[in-house]
Design a protein around this motif. Structure first.
Motif, mmCIF file in Angstrom:
data_model
loop_
_atom_site.group_PDB
_atom_site.id
_atom_site.type_symbol
_atom_site.label_atom_id
_atom_site.label_comp_id
_atom_site.label_asym_id
_atom_site.label_seq_id
_atom_site.Cartn_x
_atom_site.Cartn_y
_atom_site.Cartn_z
ATOM 1 N N ALA A 159 0.829 -1.204 0.000
ATOM 2 C CA ALA A 159 0.000 0.000 0.000
ATOM 3 C C ALA A 159 0.859 1.246 0.000
ATOM 4 O O ALA A 159 1.845 1.343 0.716
ATOM 5 N N ALA A 160 0.456 2.225 -0.799
ATOM 6 C CA ALA A 160 1.120 3.523 -0.755
ATOM 7 C C ALA A 160 0.678 4.251 0.500
ATOM 8 O O ALA A 160 -0.476 4.160 0.905
ATOM 9 N N PRO A 161 1.576 4.967 1.163
ATOM 10 C CA PRO A 161 1.172 5.690 2.376
ATOM 11 C C PRO A 161 0.151 6.769 2.067
ATOM 12 O O PRO A 161 0.185 7.396 1.011
ATOM 13 N N ALA A 162 -0.754 6.998 3.019
ATOM 14 C CA ALA A 162 -1.855 7.924 2.786
ATOM 15 C C ALA A 162 -1.389 9.360 2.644
ATOM 16 O O ALA A 162 -2.112 10.190 2.111
ATOM 17 N N TRP A 163 -0.173 9.665 3.120
ATOM 18 C CA TRP A 163 0.294 11.047 3.027
ATOM 19 C C TRP A 163 0.922 11.353 1.670
ATOM 20 O O TRP A 163 1.290 12.485 1.402
ATOM 21 N N ASN A 211 0.719 3.332 7.713
ATOM 22 C CA ASN A 211 1.141 3.982 6.469
ATOM 23 C C ASN A 211 1.166 5.495 6.586
ATOM 24 O O ASN A 211 1.023 6.204 5.604
ATOM 25 N N THR A 212 1.311 6.034 7.776
ATOM 26 C CA THR A 212 1.281 7.487 7.922
ATOM 27 C C THR A 212 2.635 8.085 8.256
ATOM 28 O O THR A 212 2.784 9.289 8.260
ATOM 29 N N GLY A 213 3.609 7.271 8.551
ATOM 30 C CA GLY A 213 4.943 7.794 8.817
ATOM 31 C C GLY A 213 5.950 7.064 7.958
ATOM 32 O O GLY A 213 5.678 6.002 7.420
ATOM 33 N N ALA A 214 7.117 7.621 7.810
ATOM 34 C CA ALA A 214 8.138 6.952 7.025
ATOM 35 C C ALA A 214 9.500 7.229 7.631
ATOM 36 O O ALA A 214 9.697 8.204 8.336
ATOM 37 N N ARG A 215 10.424 6.363 7.356
ATOM 38 C CA ARG A 215 11.784 6.590 7.824
ATOM 39 C C ARG A 215 12.751 5.962 6.842
ATOM 40 O O ARG A 215 12.446 4.974 6.176
ATOM 41 N N ASN A 218 17.161 2.616 9.635
ATOM 42 C CA ASN A 218 18.057 2.957 10.748
ATOM 43 C C ASN A 218 17.947 4.418 11.172
ATOM 44 O O ASN A 218 18.831 4.940 11.843
ATOM 45 N N ARG A 219 16.864 5.075 10.810
ATOM 46 C CA ARG A 219 16.650 6.449 11.265
ATOM 47 C C ARG A 219 15.331 6.537 12.008
ATOM 48 O O ARG A 219 14.431 5.726 11.841
ATOM 49 N N GLN A 220 15.223 7.557 12.868
ATOM 50 C CA GLN A 220 14.001 7.766 13.649
ATOM 51 C C GLN A 220 12.806 8.010 12.724
ATOM 52 O O GLN A 220 12.920 8.731 11.732
ATOM 53 N N PRO A 221 11.648 7.421 13.012
ATOM 54 C CA PRO A 221 10.473 7.662 12.160
ATOM 55 C C PRO A 221 10.110 9.142 12.081
ATOM 56 O O PRO A 221 10.299 9.900 13.025
ATOM 57 N N VAL A 222 9.592 9.535 10.946
ATOM 58 C CA VAL A 222 9.126 10.894 10.711
ATOM 59 C C VAL A 222 7.612 10.844 10.534
ATOM 60 O O VAL A 222 7.119 10.121 9.670
ATOM 61 N N VAL A 223 6.875 11.584 11.342
ATOM 62 C CA VAL A 223 5.420 11.621 11.230
ATOM 63 C C VAL A 223 5.044 12.532 10.063
ATOM 64 O O VAL A 223 5.442 13.695 10.019
ATOM 65 N N LEU A 224 4.286 11.991 9.124
ATOM 66 C CA LEU A 224 3.861 12.745 7.950
ATOM 67 C C LEU A 224 2.345 12.735 7.863
ATOM 68 O O LEU A 224 1.707 11.710 8.103
ATOM 69 N N ILE A 225 1.762 13.885 7.533
ATOM 70 C CA ILE A 225 0.311 14.011 7.459
ATOM 71 C C ILE A 225 -0.084 14.613 6.122
ATOM 72 O O ILE A 225 0.733 15.211 5.420
#
Length: 633
Positions: A159-163, A211-215, A218-225
């Protein structure tokens, strides 16, 4: 007719179901029912082509979610979309069908003022469902991504992320393409690091909960909206402790983690105004509409048991402009929120007797921090910044300034140089005047890229604006007037508004008016903020240069060039959006103006008044600010 049930999935609150069958061996059909009350399991995968697809949805927001489904990669010949609760963003508006190759026919039925809408499109050869769906969505809602001179092709495993922005060049399903001439994609998104199948020249990014965040691995997750859903549209100017207060409750444990919002003064046991599950799935449009009723939201406790999902929820709620107060934030949640936003939501609220403007400032700072830190168009670059650092920058802006009054230039150029927006150039046109060599030298050392050139005095104002725009190098162009005051966040305000509104032209109202001869600033509540519709102040207009040229550019008239451009945008079917008025002071000077309605015009319907100017950082006029904006003459 024989039917085969493909499976039911509760999607966006209740009911997402899909079924397919055939009337004969040549015509396959597929029906998808979408309901956005909550979010649930993905639609079942579909093998082979679906000749005809009917998507039945409650709202446009529910349709957007379908783009994130693996099923959206299904080849399709004909798509019909029905939206039961459609509303135009502005009266009389309708979008245009997006670009699709091989269109054979299409039909649009939009009800006057809103209601049930229907759009159908048929193409000569099958294309992925998301291609047709993206084209149809452009009819139903404003779709205008920020212009960029370079961007990455993105694909998703599963699935493609919703953001993921609606018009991003992406493919949502299937094997990675192999092309000996050029790599198939630049960025690959996957459910986890183990699923990444990217080649050595691709950037792999793992998608986190819902599917709302990406990283990057080996990096901290980034919250994307998604800012087209989580935004302050319709927020108005209701601020202060007397406005309705909501209580946000985050629940952990059985039967499932969830959240709810209730009015603070609601009777015990009353039903929440909005609620959902804490699974990281984006909040729906209806849920956010309920949140926008409140002037402030208090969250007594953030449990931290679902840190990714909790951070996603808080970022979306903050983007609506409801003043959010979080007494404590667990480290696992705090690490996922942008630092400016985290600092704001943890700080004390303005006092009971505080000026309502203080509450409004708090709201504007908060929504800006949420959008700048988490909206996919600005924050997604963090995911791939290591591989493509140049793509992480926001689009470039050219501030176009035409003047006949050299005495005003040092101050307005200082204000532009002090903007917090990183990608800004100044295009300064001297209309029939010359500058002393020392003044020109000082302006050239303002700290920003600046072009200074002259135009003959005989040219009309519109002609000169055209000449200045032709020299602009920015993807976006904003008009600046030499006798107004611009706070340091002004350019960011306009760029953010264009991103979440999808409007062709954005600006601010001339709401804070400095009456120089009286020595006061008045606030006029003539038109609502965070709303679609003309007018906006000419000295705040921002457009993509391509959009400006597409409507014909500036009219070669001596005055009312601003009105002329807005009329052209509206005639071309474009939208105009007014964001909040903070950060802009419209000055009326004793020297006079080309448009002069008299002081009585600005005093009518005036609300708050200040001696001199309001002293706030938003206007660049706080006491600690250097001598300049709002302190002239």
């Amino acid at each position: 007719m024989a039917e085969k049930t493909a499976g039911d999935a509760s999607r966006a609150g209740g009911a997402a179901s899909a079924r397919f069958g055939r009337a004969d061996h040549r015509r396959w059909w597929w029906r998808i029912r979408l309901d956005e009350r909550s979010a649930g399991q993905p639609l079942p995968a579909r093998t082979g082509m679906a000749r005809r697809v009917l998507v039945d949805a409650d709202s446009v927001a529910a349709l957007r979610g379908l783009l994130a489904e693996s099923a959206a990669g299904t080849p399709v010949r004909q798509l019909t979309v029905r939206v039961r609760q459609w509303r135009p963003p502005a009266p009389g508006w309708s979008g245009r069908l997006g670009s699709v190759a091989g269109i054979r026919r299409h039909l649009v039925r939009l009800p006057h003022g809103g209601g049930a809408a229907r759009v159908s499109v048929e193409v000569a050869a099958p294309v992925p469902l998301y291609v047709l769906l993206s084209a149809v969505l452009a009819v139903l809602a404003p779709v205008r991504p920020l212009p960029r001179p370079a961007s990455a092709d993105v694909t998703a495993i599963g699935a493609a992320p919703a953001w993921l922005p609606l018009t991003t060049n992406h493919v949502v399903a299937g094997q990675l393409a192999v092309n000996p001439e050029i790599r198939g994609y630049d960025v690959v998104l996957a459910p986890d690091a183990a699923a990444l199948a990217a080649g050595p020249d691709l950037v792999g990014a793992a998608v986190t909960a819902g599917n709302t965040g990406a990283r990057v691995t080996n990096r901290q997750p980034v919250v994307l909206i998604d800012p087209t859903v989580a935004n302050p549209i319709g927020r108005g100017r209701r601020y202060g402790p007397t406005e309705p207060t909501g209580v946000l409750e985050l629940r952990s444990g059985e039967p499932a983690p969830g959240w709810s919002v209730r009015a603070a003064d609601a009777p015990s046991g009353s039903a929440p105004l909005a609620q959902g599950r804490l699974d990281g799935v984006p909040v729906s449009g209806d849920q956010l509409a309920a949140v926008r009723r409140f002037g402030q939201l208090i969250c007594p406790e953030v449990p931290g048991t679902e840190p990714a999902a909790e951070a996603v929820l808080l970022a979306q709620l903050a983007a609506t402009g409801a003043v959010l107060r979080l007494p404590q934030v667990p480290p696992a949640v705090a690490d996922r929120l942008a630092e400016p936003l985290l600092e704001l939501v943890g700080s004390d609220l303005p006092g009971v007797g505080a000026d309502p403007l203080e509450w409004e400032i708090r709201s504007v700072r908060q929504r800006s921090a949420a959008l700048r830190g988490h909206a996919a168009a600005f924050a997604a670059g963090d995911v791939t910044a290591g591989a493509f650092p140049s793509l992480a920058a926001p689009p470039s802006v050219s501030a176009v300034l035409v003047t006949r009054r050299p005495e005003y230039l040092p101050e307005v150029v200082r204000q532009l140089a002090g903007q917090t927006y990183p990608e800004l150039e100044i295009v300064l046109c001297l209309h029939g005047i010359e500058l002393a060599a020392d003044v020109r030298s000082r302006l050239a050392e303002c700290g920003r890229p600046i072009q200074i050139f002259g135009a003959p005095a005989g040219f009309s104002f519109g002609e000169v604006m055209g000449a200045a725009t032709a020299r602009a190098r920015g993807s976006l162009v904003t008009k600046v007037d030499d006798d107004d005051v611009y706070g340091p966040e002004h350019i960011w305000d306009l760029v953010l508004a264009r991103e979440f509104s999808g409007a062709t032209l954005v600006g601010k109202a001339a709401e804070f008016v400095v009456l120089q001869t009286l020595g006061v600033t008045v606030r006029r509540a003539a038109v609502p903020p965070e709303a679609y519709g003309a007018p906006v102040a000419g000295g705040t207009m921002l457009m993509a240069r391509g959009d400006l040229e597409a409507v014909g550019g500036w009219r070669p008239v001596p005055r009312s060039v601003d009105r002329g451009l807005m009329d052209r945008v509206l005639r071309a079917g474009g939208l105009i959006y007014r964001t909040h008025p903070l950060g802009y002071l419209y000055e009326r000077r004793a020297a006079g103006h080309t448009w002069d309605a008299g002081l009585d015009y600005f005093l009518r319907r005036a609300g708050q008044q200040w001696d001199g100017v309001p002293r706030h950082r938003e206007f660049g006029t706080a006491p600690q600010m250097p001598q300049g904006a709002g302190q002239r003459r």
